[in-house]
Structure formats: structure tokens, C-alpha cells
Design a protein around this motif. Structure first.
Motif, PDB file in Angstrom:
ATOM      1  N   GLU A 173      -0.302 -12.936  37.850  1.00  0.00           N
ATOM      2  CA  GLU A 173       0.875 -13.768  37.607  1.00  0.00           C
ATOM      3  C   GLU A 173       1.897 -13.635  38.734  1.00  0.00           C
ATOM      4  OE1 GLU A 173       0.542 -15.802  35.301  1.00  0.00           O
ATOM      5  OE2 GLU A 173      -0.951 -14.882  34.001  1.00  0.00           O
ATOM      6  N   ARG A 194       1.014 -22.089  37.483  1.00  0.00           N
ATOM      7  CA  ARG A 194       1.901 -20.949  37.629  1.00  0.00           C
ATOM      8  C   ARG A 194       3.346 -21.439  37.617  1.00  0.00           C
ATOM      9  NH1 ARG A 194      -0.060 -21.400  43.288  1.00  0.00           N
ATOM     10  NH2 ARG A 194       1.720 -22.016  44.598  1.00  0.00           N
ATOM     11  N   PHE A 195       4.275 -20.468  37.566  1.00  0.00           N
ATOM     12  CA  PHE A 195       5.698 -20.788  37.614  1.00  0.00           C
ATOM     13  C   PHE A 195       6.337 -19.887  38.658  1.00  0.00           C
ATOM     14  CE2 PHE A 195      10.126 -20.233  36.319  1.00  0.00           C
ATOM     15  CZ  PHE A 195      10.527 -21.569  36.263  1.00  0.00           C
ATOM     16  N   GLU A 247      10.209 -18.655  26.668  1.00  0.00           N
ATOM     17  CA  GLU A 247      10.486 -20.090  26.802  1.00  0.00           C
ATOM     18  C   GLU A 247      11.976 -20.413  26.666  1.00  0.00           C
ATOM     19  OE1 GLU A 247       7.281 -22.836  25.227  1.00  0.00           O
ATOM     20  OE2 GLU A 247       7.046 -21.151  23.840  1.00  0.00           O
ATOM     21  N   ASN A 259      12.597 -22.280  30.528  1.00  0.00           N
ATOM     22  CA  ASN A 259      11.668 -23.387  30.786  1.00  0.00           C
ATOM     23  C   ASN A 259      10.606 -23.428  29.704  1.00  0.00           C
ATOM     24  OD1 ASN A 259      12.400 -22.180  33.777  1.00  0.00           O
ATOM     25  ND2 ASN A 259      12.400 -24.409  33.737  1.00  0.00           N
ATOM     26  N   VAL A 280       6.935 -21.367  29.527  1.00  0.00           N
ATOM     27  CA  VAL A 280       6.961 -20.256  30.485  1.00  0.00           C
ATOM     28  C   VAL A 280       7.511 -19.000  29.816  1.00  0.00           C
ATOM     29  CG1 VAL A 280       7.904 -19.390  32.666  1.00  0.00           C
ATOM     30  CG2 VAL A 280       7.291 -21.806  32.438  1.00  0.00           C
ATOM     31  N   ARG A 281       6.807 -17.895  30.003  1.00  0.00           N
ATOM     32  CA  ARG A 281       7.266 -16.594  29.515  1.00  0.00           C
ATOM     33  C   ARG A 281       7.421 -15.639  30.687  1.00  0.00           C
ATOM     34  NH1 ARG A 281       3.312 -16.403  24.588  1.00  0.00           N
ATOM     35  NH2 ARG A 281       4.680 -16.957  22.842  1.00  0.00           N
ATOM     36  N   GLN A 331       5.939 -13.391  35.432  1.00  0.00           N
ATOM     37  CA  GLN A 331       6.157 -14.628  34.695  1.00  0.00           C
ATOM     38  C   GLN A 331       4.986 -15.578  34.873  1.00  0.00           C
ATOM     39  OE1 GLN A 331       9.801 -15.767  36.522  1.00  0.00           O
ATOM     40  NE2 GLN A 331       8.813 -16.682  38.303  1.00  0.00           N
ATOM     41  N   GLY A 332       4.781 -16.407  33.852  1.00  0.00           N
ATOM     42  CA  GLY A 332       3.682 -17.360  33.911  1.00  0.00           C
ATOM     43  C   GLY A 332       3.640 -18.202  32.655  1.00  0.00           C
ATOM     44  N   PRO A 333       2.644 -19.046  32.530  1.00  0.00           N
ATOM     45  CA  PRO A 333       2.544 -19.933  31.365  1.00  0.00           C
ATOM     46  C   PRO A 333       2.230 -19.163  30.093  1.00  0.00           C
ATOM     47  CG  PRO A 333       0.594 -20.114  32.740  1.00  0.00           C
ATOM     48  CD  PRO A 333       1.559 -19.274  33.511  1.00  0.00           C
ATOM     49  N   THR A 334       2.694 -19.672  28.989  1.00  0.00           N
ATOM     50  CA  THR A 334       2.482 -19.017  27.690  1.00  0.00           C
ATOM     51  C   THR A 334       1.000 -18.936  27.323  1.00  0.00           C
ATOM     52  OG1 THR A 334       2.835 -21.158  26.600  1.00  0.00           O
ATOM     53  CG2 THR A 334       4.734 -19.688  26.785  1.00  0.00           C
TER      54      THR A 334
END
Length: 256
Positions: A104, A129-130, A197, A200, A203-204, A223-226
Motif C-alpha cells: 500500500e 491506489r490512493f 472513509e 475520501n 479509502v482507509r 493507506q489504500g482502498p477499503t
């Protein structure tokens, strides 16, 4: 009286110069005078005067064959020296290790007023990714890193009250002082913070504080997608973050 006026005039000039420079912390790499004036709230003529003074000092430079400006060579020299003195150059490889082991994106952030500002960023290699590039600012209450920095305060109630109104960014954002205080106490108890979230959707982020002998100086987050940062990974990610934070802390403490 003259000294007071001169002092205020000098301080105002510095404030205006800083306001212009902060426009380049994130976003477009090049910006025109009109855009800078809009973002700083200064008049176009004042913005032009300040920008030219910064360019004369090498802090900004005019884009060749254009009327736009970008960061200048003097800032590159100062930034490189600051990154070395503050330990960021030495910390970056450790953050890269964490990004590789977790899969991540990883950030290191510091407190700037009521925001957390990203200083270091290692993007994930995943296509989904975020990322938060260096210079990004996020309200403390809507950030996992920000919650870690807030939770380190001696007086949580005073810190929460000083934030003022807590604006909702998503339907999961903490928007009451009572809820924020409960969240910060939980951070203290378990040793890590969660942004679920709250800034955003989808995103967690999990974060821990970086502590030195002088106190909490920064925080790091994964951080990254749930769909990937699921609840069953929280404890493992927190442990990985804690291990990295302990390795990074001596580097940030060793100012040269």
C-alpha cells in the motif's frame, strides 16, 4: 511609532511572500499571477510585486516564454539541505520498505496548524491506489496521521475545541467534538489511528505516531482502498507501522 509601523510592514511582506510560496506546495507546478492572486486573496499588483521579489531571490522562477512561475533553484538547495538535516532522506528508504511489505501507499506527515501536511510519500505499485503527494494538507480530524498528532496533546479537550467547526468531507467524517474526543482516546489506548472513509469514500488509512525524546514529531500512515485494507488487516498493519516508526524516530531526532 515608526519602528512599530516598519515592523508590521516587514511582517506583512513576509506573510505575503509565504502565502505565495504555499500555493506551490501542491497542485499545479506552474501558476500565473492571476491564479496566485485568487488563491492568496492579494491584489494582482501586490501578487506581481511579491512574485517578482521571490523570483529575484531564486525562490521562484518564471517559465521560459510564458507568464507563469514555478519553484526556483534556491528552494531546491534549501529543500535538499533541510531534508538531510531533518532526517527525511534517511527515513524514505524505511518507508519504501513498508510500502513494499504492505503493498500500500505510505505517507509521513507533520502538523501544520490545524492540518497535517504530507512530507514524504511512497506510492503503492498497485494499479488501484490512493496517493497523497508531498505538500498535501488534510484537516487533522479527518486524517489518521492527524488523529495521532492530536492524540499526543496534553489537553485533548483544548486541542479539539481549537479546531473550530468540523466540516464533513464524507458521510463518515467525525463532525462533533464529543465524537472526536472519543476517537482520540481510542487512539491513545490502542496506539494507532484509523481513517475509515472519513476524507475520501472507499479509502482507509492506518497511522501511528513517531515519538522522539522531544515528543511526537510526526506520524506515518498506510493507506489504500477499503477492498484491500480490510478490518482483519488492521492489527497487522498497525504492528508494521509501529516497527517502522521506531526505526524512523532516531533519524528524525538526529538533527545535523
Amino acid at each position: 511609532m515608526s519602528d512599530v509601523r516598519e515592523s508590521r510592514s516587514g511582517a506583512q511582506a513576509i506573510e505575503r511572500a509565504l502565502a505565495v510560496l504555499r500555493c506551490f506546495e501542491s497542485g499545479e507546478r506552474t501558476q500565473g499571477i492571476s491564479e496566485l492572486a485568487r488563491r492568496t486573496g492579494l491584489t494582482v499588483s501586490t501578487t506581481h510585486r511579491v512574485t517578482r521579489a521571490l523570483a529575484d531571490g531564486g525562490l521562484l522562477m518564471q517559465v521560459p516564454r510564458g507568464d507563469r512561475y514555478q519553484l526556483g533553484p534556491t528552494l531546491a538547495v534549501l529543500g535538499a539541505r533541510a531534508a538531510d538535516q531533518l532526517g527525511y532522506d534517511q527515513a524514505l528508504p524505511l518507508l519504501a520498505e513498508l510500502a513494499e511489505s504492505t503493498g500500500e501507499s505510505v505517507n509521513l506527515g507533520i502538523r501544520t496548524g490545524t492540518d497535517v501536511q504530507v512530507v514524504l510519500d511512497v506510492p503503492s505499485t498497485q494499479p488501484l491506489r490512493f496517493d497523497q503527494p508531498p505538500g498535501t494538507r488534510v484537516p487533522l480530524y479527518a486524517s489518521a496521521m492527524g488523529k495521532c498528532l492530536l492524540a499526543a496533546a496534553a489537553d485533548l479537550e483544548a486541542e479539539a475545541a481549537a479546531l473550530g467547526e468540523l466540516t464533513a468531507h464524507t458521510d463518515r467524517t467525525v463532525t462533533t467534538t464529543k465524537a472526536l474526543l472519543a476517537d482520540l482516546r481510542a487512539v491513545r489506548e490502542r496506539g494507532w489511528a484509523l481513517n475509515d472513509e472519513e476524507r475520501n469514500p472507499g479509502v482507509r488509512a492506518i497511522a501511528v505516531a513517531i515519538r522522539t525524546d522531544t515528543g511526537t514529531v510526526a506520524a506515518i500512515a498506510v493507506q489504500g482502498p477499503t477492498v484491500r485494507i480490510t478490518e482483519d488487516r488492521f492489527a497487522t498493519l498497525a504492528n508494521q507501522l509501529t516497527h517502522t516508526a521506531r526505526r524512523v524516530a532516531p533519524l528524525l531526532a538526529a538533527t545535523r
